[in-house]
Design a protein around this motif. Structure first.
Motif, PDB file in Angstrom:
ATOM      1  N   GLN A  51       0.826  -1.209   0.000  1.00 14.03           N
ATOM      2  CA  GLN A  51       0.000   0.000   0.000  1.00 14.03           C
ATOM      3  C   GLN A  51       0.858   1.256   0.000  1.00 14.03           C
ATOM      4  N   VAL A  52       2.025   1.192   0.647  1.00 15.68           N
ATOM      5  CA  VAL A  52       2.926   2.342   0.665  1.00 15.68           C
ATOM      6  C   VAL A  52       3.296   2.727  -0.764  1.00 15.68           C
ATOM      7  N   LEU A 103      11.097   3.178   6.338  1.00  9.66           N
ATOM      8  CA  LEU A 103      10.488   2.748   7.599  1.00  9.66           C
ATOM      9  C   LEU A 103       9.469   3.763   8.103  1.00  9.66           C
ATOM     10  N   GLY A 104       9.729   5.046   7.896  1.00  8.07           N
ATOM     11  CA  GLY A 104       8.775   6.084   8.302  1.00  8.07           C
ATOM     12  C   GLY A 104       7.475   5.981   7.523  1.00  8.07           C
ATOM     13  N   ARG A 109       1.798   4.143   7.337  1.00 14.17           N
ATOM     14  CA  ARG A 109       0.763   3.295   6.739  1.00 14.17           C
ATOM     15  C   ARG A 109       0.229   2.283   7.755  1.00 14.17           C
ATOM     16  N   VAL A 110       1.095   1.790   8.644  1.00 12.16           N
ATOM     17  CA  VAL A 110       0.647   0.872   9.696  1.00 12.16           C
ATOM     18  C   VAL A 110      -0.325   1.594  10.629  1.00 12.16           C
ATOM     19  N   ASN A 111      -0.003   2.836  10.984  1.00 10.37           N
ATOM     20  CA  ASN A 111      -0.925   3.612  11.824  1.00 10.37           C
ATOM     21  C   ASN A 111      -2.265   3.822  11.132  1.00 10.37           C
ATOM     22  N   HIS A 112      -2.223   4.087   9.836  1.00 15.93           N
ATOM     23  CA  HIS A 112      -3.458   4.257   9.066  1.00 15.93           C
ATOM     24  C   HIS A 112      -4.278   2.963   9.078  1.00 15.93           C
TER      25      HIS A 112
END
Length: 185
Positions: A51-52, A103-104, A109-112
């Motif tokens: 997704q990133v 990584l940022g 995207r993980v937070n989203h």
């Protein structure tokens, strides 16, 4: 007065999105459910990493965000935030700046995805006719208070607010420590 004429241009359809085939989604859910936690975490990391880069597999998205898998995925999100290096393969010859940026973007995207999974869980609660509980220091203090006096209530509210601030500060310090460790590698 003359009526205004339509320009002949078609209005963009609001429903341009098509849902994936339900049978394919069900197959994907079953495939994910058959995985171990470690394998599912890796699959979740791969899904989020794609997704990133703008590649979204709608079948996988519907499967991961399904009621059957949303809770499991939500439980595994902290592992992805704490140690993304364990789940992402580093490109050969990657510079430190590129690594930090990669990584940022992944953590963002993980937070989203975490927020989306939270909303799925909230919808499951809402389907049962309940409102999802919100983190609220006043509510926790009220439960602890029970039959005590109002003066004690205000003391407990302040204690809960301080505890929330301490947890937030500890989490921020942990993230900062991880960032410093990852840049020093």
């Amino acid at each position: 007065m003359a009526a205004t004429q339509k320009s002949g241009q078609a209005k963009p359809e609001l429903d341009q999105f098509t849902e994936p085939d339900a049978a394919k989604v069900r197959e994907q859910i079953d495939a994910y459910r058959a995985l171990t936690n470690r394998q599912f975490t890796q699959a979740l990391a791969d899904f989020i990493y794609e997704q990133v880069h703008g590649d979204v597999d709608q079948v996988a998205a519907y499967a991961i965000r399904s009621p059957e898998l949303a809770r499991k995925a939500r439980r595994l999100i902290p592992d992805l935030l704490k140690n993304p290096e364990n789940f992402l393969r580093a490109p050969e010859g990657e510079s430190n700046n590129a690594r930090r940026a990669r990584l940022g973007a992944f953590r963002d995207r993980v937070n989203h995805e975490s927020q989306l999974l939270h909303n799925v869980a909230a919808a499951l609660i809402a389907r049962r006719g309940h409102l999802p509980p919100e983190p609220n220091p006043r509510a926790r203090a009220r439960r602890r208070l029970a039959d005590e006096y109002p003066e004690r209530f205000l003391e407990l509210v302040r204690e809960e607010q301080q505890a929330d601030q301490d947890r937030t500060a500890a989490a921020a310090a942990e993230r900062k420590k991880q960032r410093e460790e990852s840049t020093g590698a």
